[in-house]
Each structure stands twice: as structure tokens, then as C-alpha cells.
Design a protein around this motif. Structure first.
Motif, PDB file in Angstrom:
ATOM      1  N   VAL A  57     -16.995   0.277 -49.795  1.00  0.00           N
ATOM      2  CA  VAL A  57     -17.463   0.570 -48.442  1.00  0.00           C
ATOM      3  C   VAL A  57     -16.386   0.105 -47.463  1.00  0.00           C
ATOM      4  N   PRO A  58     -15.910   1.006 -46.606  1.00  0.00           N
ATOM      5  CA  PRO A  58     -14.860   0.627 -45.653  1.00  0.00           C
ATOM      6  C   PRO A  58     -15.335  -0.445 -44.682  1.00  0.00           C
ATOM      7  N   GLN A 136      -5.711   0.172 -43.193  1.00  0.00           N
ATOM      8  CA  GLN A 136      -6.153  -0.718 -42.115  1.00  0.00           C
ATOM      9  C   GLN A 136      -7.647  -0.585 -41.875  1.00  0.00           C
ATOM     10  N   LEU A 137      -8.160   0.640 -41.901  1.00  0.00           N
ATOM     11  CA  LEU A 137      -9.578   0.875 -41.640  1.00  0.00           C
ATOM     12  C   LEU A 137     -10.456   0.490 -42.825  1.00  0.00           C
ATOM     13  N   GLY A 141      -7.858  -4.103 -41.124  1.00  0.00           N
ATOM     14  CA  GLY A 141      -6.536  -4.529 -40.671  1.00  0.00           C
ATOM     15  C   GLY A 141      -6.395  -4.494 -39.162  1.00  0.00           C
ATOM     16  N   LEU A 142      -5.174  -4.296 -38.725  1.00  0.00           N
ATOM     17  CA  LEU A 142      -4.827  -4.339 -37.313  1.00  0.00           C
ATOM     18  C   LEU A 142      -5.129  -3.015 -36.620  1.00  0.00           C
ATOM     19  N   SER A 143      -5.888  -3.069 -35.556  1.00  0.00           N
ATOM     20  CA  SER A 143      -6.239  -1.839 -34.838  1.00  0.00           C
ATOM     21  C   SER A 143      -5.036  -1.238 -34.114  1.00  0.00           C
ATOM     22  N   THR A 144      -4.034  -2.051 -33.771  1.00  0.00           N
ATOM     23  CA  THR A 144      -2.846  -1.500 -33.114  1.00  0.00           C
ATOM     24  C   THR A 144      -2.062  -0.605 -34.073  1.00  0.00           C
ATOM     25  N   LEU A 145      -2.042  -0.964 -35.345  1.00  0.00           N
ATOM     26  CA  LEU A 145      -1.385  -0.108 -36.334  1.00  0.00           C
ATOM     27  C   LEU A 145      -2.146   1.199 -36.509  1.00  0.00           C
TER      28      LEU A 145
END
Length: 177
Positions: A57-58, A136-137, A141-145
Motif C-alpha cells: 500500500v503506497p 517517493q510516493l 519520500g520528498l515532495s519536492t522531488l
């Protein structure tokens, strides 16, 4: 791979739309929309199988679903543009591009381990950004990436749709036979 097979059945741009004297952008969008919707259904099914059967699950489920839709729409548009410009050669080039991206994207092994002359492909081709954004999702991870990855995929999508529009304009010339 699904998009390549799909475009073997439906050759872009659609001749009926061009014969109806539609604008090239509308022809490009119309030829892209149905395969893109098929891709959305495939992405939803994939996410459901991964979540229910495999129990992965993401971390960000809505974001992952939207990102998968963007990924699918982008790759459909790229294959659509290649087919619109080059026909059967575009289908072959799409397969070559897919293999090149599979090697350089870093999905199965770190992209840093590929030969040095291929490193630039990781930074140019869209699949590397798709893999990074999905990671990342999925794992939080980092939302900026993710934002950077979304912007790159949107740029590829826009360029591919514009290229298809240009192909539709170029193929709009009719001759009496």
C-alpha cells in the motif's frame, strides 16, 4: 508495452478527425485521449492488484494514483507522437526508446551502475523521473522531488501532444486521386 500494442491497432492521427476539418491540436488530443483512458484503467487495475493481492500500500495512495495516471498519459503521448510522425518506424523507435529507458531509469538496479556514457540518458528521458516520483510516493519520500518529477513528465506530455499536433497538420494535405 501496452501502448505500443494499442497503437498497432489504431494508427494516429485519426483520419476521420482530419477529414472533418478539425484543428490539428484537437486531432492530436482526440487520438491520444482514448488510449490514455485505457492506460488510466490499466494503472487503476495495477494499483488495485499491488495493494490487494501483494499487499503493498503506497504511503500516499491518492498521489500515487494521480502520478500513475500522469505517467501513463505521458508515455501514451510519446508513443502516439512517434507513430504520428513515423508510422511503423515510430512503433519500432518507441520499443527502442522503451528498452533504453528500462536500462537507464534505475527501476531494477541503480542507474549509477550503467556505463558512464549512458548517464545523461537518465537525466533526459522521462522514465527515470517516473521511477523516482513513484518511489517517493510509494515509500513516503520528498515532495519536492515528486514536484520536479511531475513537472518533467508534464513537459514531456506537452511536447509529445504538440508534436502529434504538428504531424496532424503536416498530414492534413489531401490529394484527389
Amino acid at each position: 508495452v501496452g501502448r505500443c500494442a494499442l497503437f498497432r491497432l489504431a494508427r494516429p492521427p485519426p483520419r476521420r478527425a482530419m477529414a472533418a476539418n478539425q484543428t490539428p491540436l484537437r486531432v492530436a488530443f482526440g487520438g491520444w485521449l482514448t488510449p490514455a483512458l485505457v492506460g488510466v484503467a490499466q494503472m487503476a487495475a495495477l494499483l488495485a492488484v499491488v495493494g490487494l493481492a501483494v499487499r503493498i500500500v503506497p504511503a500516499n495512495l491518492p498521489g500515487t494514483l494521480l502520478f500513475l495516471v500522469l505517467m501513463s498519459a505521458t508515455f501514451v503521448a510519446i508513443v502516439h507522437a512517434l507513430n504520428a510522425w513515423l508510422g511503423a518506424a515510430g512503433q519500432f523507435l518507441g520499443l527502442v526508446l522503451m528498452v533504453l529507458q528500462l536500462v537507464t531509469a534505475g527501476g531494477t538496479f541503480p542507474w549509477q551502475t550503467i556505463p558512464q556514457p549512458l548517464h545523461w540518458l537518465h537525466h533526459v528521458l522521462p522514465m527515470g523521473y517516473a521511477v523516482d516520483g513513484l518511489r517517493q510516493l510509494m515509500y513516503g519520500g520528498l515532495s519536492t522531488l515528486v514536484l520536479r518529477d511531475v513537472l518533467v513528465l508534464l513537459a514531456w506530455l506537452a511536447v509529445a501532444l504538440l508534436a502529434t499536433s504538428r504531424a496532424a497538420r503536416a498530414q492534413r494535405t489531401w490529394t484527389v486521386q
